[in-house]
Design a protein around this motif. Sequence first.
Motif, PDB file in Angstrom:
ATOM      1  N   LEU A  19      73.586 -54.167  20.866  1.00 27.28           N
ATOM      2  CA  LEU A  19      74.290 -55.406  20.522  1.00 27.28           C
ATOM      3  C   LEU A  19      75.759 -55.172  20.194  1.00 27.28           C
ATOM      4  O   LEU A  19      76.496 -56.117  19.965  1.00 27.28           O
ATOM      5  N   ARG A  20      76.203 -53.921  20.144  1.00 32.95           N
ATOM      6  CA  ARG A  20      77.617 -53.637  19.874  1.00 32.95           C
ATOM      7  C   ARG A  20      78.239 -52.946  21.086  1.00 32.95           C
ATOM      8  O   ARG A  20      78.910 -53.573  21.871  1.00 32.95           O
ATOM      9  N   ASP A  21      77.969 -51.675  21.285  1.00 34.18           N
ATOM     10  CA  ASP A  21      78.568 -50.965  22.412  1.00 34.18           C
ATOM     11  C   ASP A  21      78.093 -51.575  23.733  1.00 34.18           C
ATOM     12  O   ASP A  21      78.882 -51.811  24.650  1.00 34.18           O
ATOM     13  N   GLY A  22      76.794 -51.844  23.819  1.00 36.59           N
ATOM     14  CA  GLY A  22      76.226 -52.413  25.047  1.00 36.59           C
ATOM     15  C   GLY A  22      76.823 -53.768  25.366  1.00 36.59           C
ATOM     16  O   GLY A  22      77.238 -54.041  26.490  1.00 36.59           O
ATOM     17  N   VAL A 212      74.737 -38.332  16.893  1.00 34.35           N
ATOM     18  CA  VAL A 212      75.566 -38.265  18.106  1.00 34.35           C
ATOM     19  C   VAL A 212      75.545 -39.608  18.834  1.00 34.35           C
ATOM     20  O   VAL A 212      74.596 -40.390  18.705  1.00 34.35           O
ATOM     21  N   HIS A 213      76.625 -39.836  19.571  1.00 35.51           N
ATOM     22  CA  HIS A 213      76.821 -41.082  20.320  1.00 35.51           C
ATOM     23  C   HIS A 213      77.375 -40.650  21.667  1.00 35.51           C
ATOM     24  O   HIS A 213      78.540 -40.297  21.781  1.00 35.51           O
ATOM     25  N   CYS A 214      76.514 -40.608  22.680  1.00 35.65           N
ATOM     26  CA  CYS A 214      76.909 -39.992  23.942  1.00 35.65           C
ATOM     27  C   CYS A 214      77.057 -41.030  25.046  1.00 35.65           C
ATOM     28  O   CYS A 214      76.172 -41.866  25.234  1.00 35.65           O
ATOM     29  N   HIS A 215      78.160 -40.930  25.778  1.00 37.53           N
ATOM     30  CA  HIS A 215      78.370 -41.812  26.930  1.00 37.53           C
ATOM     31  C   HIS A 215      77.982 -41.100  28.213  1.00 37.53           C
ATOM     32  O   HIS A 215      77.936 -39.884  28.281  1.00 37.53           O
ATOM     33  N   ASN A 216      77.730 -41.919  29.240  1.00 42.29           N
ATOM     34  CA  ASN A 216      77.049 -41.400  30.426  1.00 42.29           C
ATOM     35  C   ASN A 216      77.949 -41.223  31.641  1.00 42.29           C
ATOM     36  O   ASN A 216      77.473 -41.237  32.768  1.00 42.29           O
ATOM     37  N   GLY A 248      77.895 -46.519  30.584  1.00 47.46           N
ATOM     38  CA  GLY A 248      76.876 -46.828  29.587  1.00 47.46           C
ATOM     39  C   GLY A 248      76.675 -45.737  28.543  1.00 47.46           C
ATOM     40  O   GLY A 248      77.336 -44.701  28.536  1.00 47.46           O
ATOM     41  N   ASN A 249      75.730 -46.008  27.644  1.00 53.86           N
ATOM     42  CA  ASN A 249      75.357 -45.100  26.567  1.00 53.86           C
ATOM     43  C   ASN A 249      74.069 -44.379  26.937  1.00 53.86           C
ATOM     44  O   ASN A 249      73.425 -44.701  27.936  1.00 53.86           O
ATOM     45  N   ALA A 250      73.661 -43.464  26.080  1.00 52.05           N
ATOM     46  CA  ALA A 250      72.361 -42.824  26.248  1.00 52.05           C
ATOM     47  C   ALA A 250      71.282 -43.901  26.163  1.00 52.05           C
ATOM     48  O   ALA A 250      71.363 -44.813  25.344  1.00 52.05           O
ATOM     49  N   GLY A 522      86.126 -49.092  19.995  1.00 48.54           N
ATOM     50  CA  GLY A 522      85.199 -48.353  19.132  1.00 48.54           C
ATOM     51  C   GLY A 522      84.696 -47.097  19.790  1.00 48.54           C
ATOM     52  O   GLY A 522      85.003 -46.843  20.949  1.00 48.54           O
ATOM     53  N   PRO A 523      83.892 -46.304  19.071  1.00 44.22           N
ATOM     54  CA  PRO A 523      83.474 -44.996  19.559  1.00 44.22           C
ATOM     55  C   PRO A 523      82.632 -45.085  20.822  1.00 44.22           C
ATOM     56  O   PRO A 523      81.942 -46.036  21.007  1.00 44.22           O
TER      57      PRO A 523
HETATM   58 ZN   LIG Z   1      80.482 -45.947  22.668  1.00 48.06          ZN
END
Ligand SMILES: [Zn+2]
Length: 523
Positions: A19-22, A212-216, A248-250, A522-523
């Motif tokens: 609901l935030r990064d996505g 951790v916050h990993c991008h793809n 996207g994110n993990a 944001g991150p």
């Molecule tokens: Zn992010």
Amino acid sequence: MPHGVDAQPDRVIIFDTTLRDGEQAPGFSMNVIEKLEMARQLARLGVDVIEAGFPISSEEDFESVREVAKTVGQLEDAPSICGLSRVGLGDIDRCWEAVKHASRPRIHTFVATSDIHLKYKLRKSRAEVLKAAVDAVRHARGYCDDVEFSPEDASRSDFDYMCDVLEAVIDAGARTINIPDTVGYAMPHEWGERIARIRERVKNSHRAVISVHCHNDLGQAVANSLVAIQNGARQVECTINGIGERAGNASLEEIVMALRTRKDFFGIDTRVRTEEIYRASKLLSHITGVHVQPNKAIVGENAFAHEAGIHQDGVLKEKLTYEIMRPEDIGRPSNKLVLGKHSGRHAFKIRLKDLGVDLDGPELDKAFKRFKDLADKKKEVYDEDLLAIVSDELTQVPETFALDYLHFVSGTGLIPSATVRLRREGHAFQDSGTGDGPVEAVYNAIEAITGIKGRLLDYNLRAVTQGRDAIGEVAVKVDFDGSVVSGKGSSTDVIEASARAYLNAINRLVRPSAGARVAEAGP
Ligand SMILES: [Zn+2]
């Protein structure tokens, strides 16, 4: 005072940022009602933390986070409700105003620590950024115990400087230290080493949960998250279907099912109720109109290939031949025939309940009426049809323009033409249009009535279930003079579904609370 989520050595905290990064990714924006519906499903799924938005970024996002905190955040055994905030003290105040209604509120504050960001984005020295981070965490701790800090662009930051910042914010009271690979640059082996080195180098790291916050961007987000867990991370930030900025994110479902299926290898659990995964994935697709590719791990149409007939012989003889997971582990319905024309309201309600949707009163009446209309047109009503009806009902935007009447003519040797009548505040407006095909004719008629010009960036039509009489679901992405908005509509008539999808995009564009956002991501 409850302080959110406790870390345990053999359990990893699932921090969902759908609901935030996505939601920040183009074409994935959600309104308050949609975020609430998704948040309810995330709570059923059993995630530990829901990052519900970035309250200072827009009026609507503030309202979304507050509503999620007030409702989902108050449920029994509710997840923590988190809001994102820059390090500005005013940002943090605003974030707290939104999350404070939850029984377990969390403030997540971030600032970039890489020299590239310091020089070009923040125009601040290393010392200034360190002080701002410490002040922010102290200020947030004045509001609640559960404070998370992220050094943005960690994978490109000077290692020693970043560790100094982390040590200082843990002393200032940060309970979770989140290491983001903001640009998706890290490779699994080096990323794992980096997490291990951070734990060694930051003297007080045992006092915080490492996340951790990993991008793809290079396709490594899930691998990087898993290797971080092996190196001591006990929180992962992830999203349903892996949505998020750029690539996207993990993906939540891939991380959770990897940990579960290979428990022998990782020896680590989550609290996630995996039988809710499929429904969460489907709900997100229905809300955003964006479907996952068929070969997507865990939730793609072909993810359990034996269902598509491939390897069927082997699977029938011995399930273990090909199956490392069972469809029922993720709650994938068997798509069996459920209801028909003569099914009553009670049967309808019970079946919805089995599917995890509890409707009553006017919402149930509306959904039941749509089911009856559908059952008149279509003999067999499947679980997926029901989910399509219900998620449409639950997540509708206010209909500034409502479709009242639609007529179109098309055929070989004819110029396709359409007549459309729309209602707005009780008044009917009618116009017509022509086009290369019936969809264009309908869209031209809608444009003539609304006066809103849009450029179609994407148009997708898919059948919700098998069969010639299946519901067609149309998802569009439209550029209205720089604002990219998605819309969706469904009907057994694909031209009508196309009209509804386009109107849905227009209704999202003109809804009163849709405001501009701050540029920072944001991150
Ligand atoms: Zn992010």
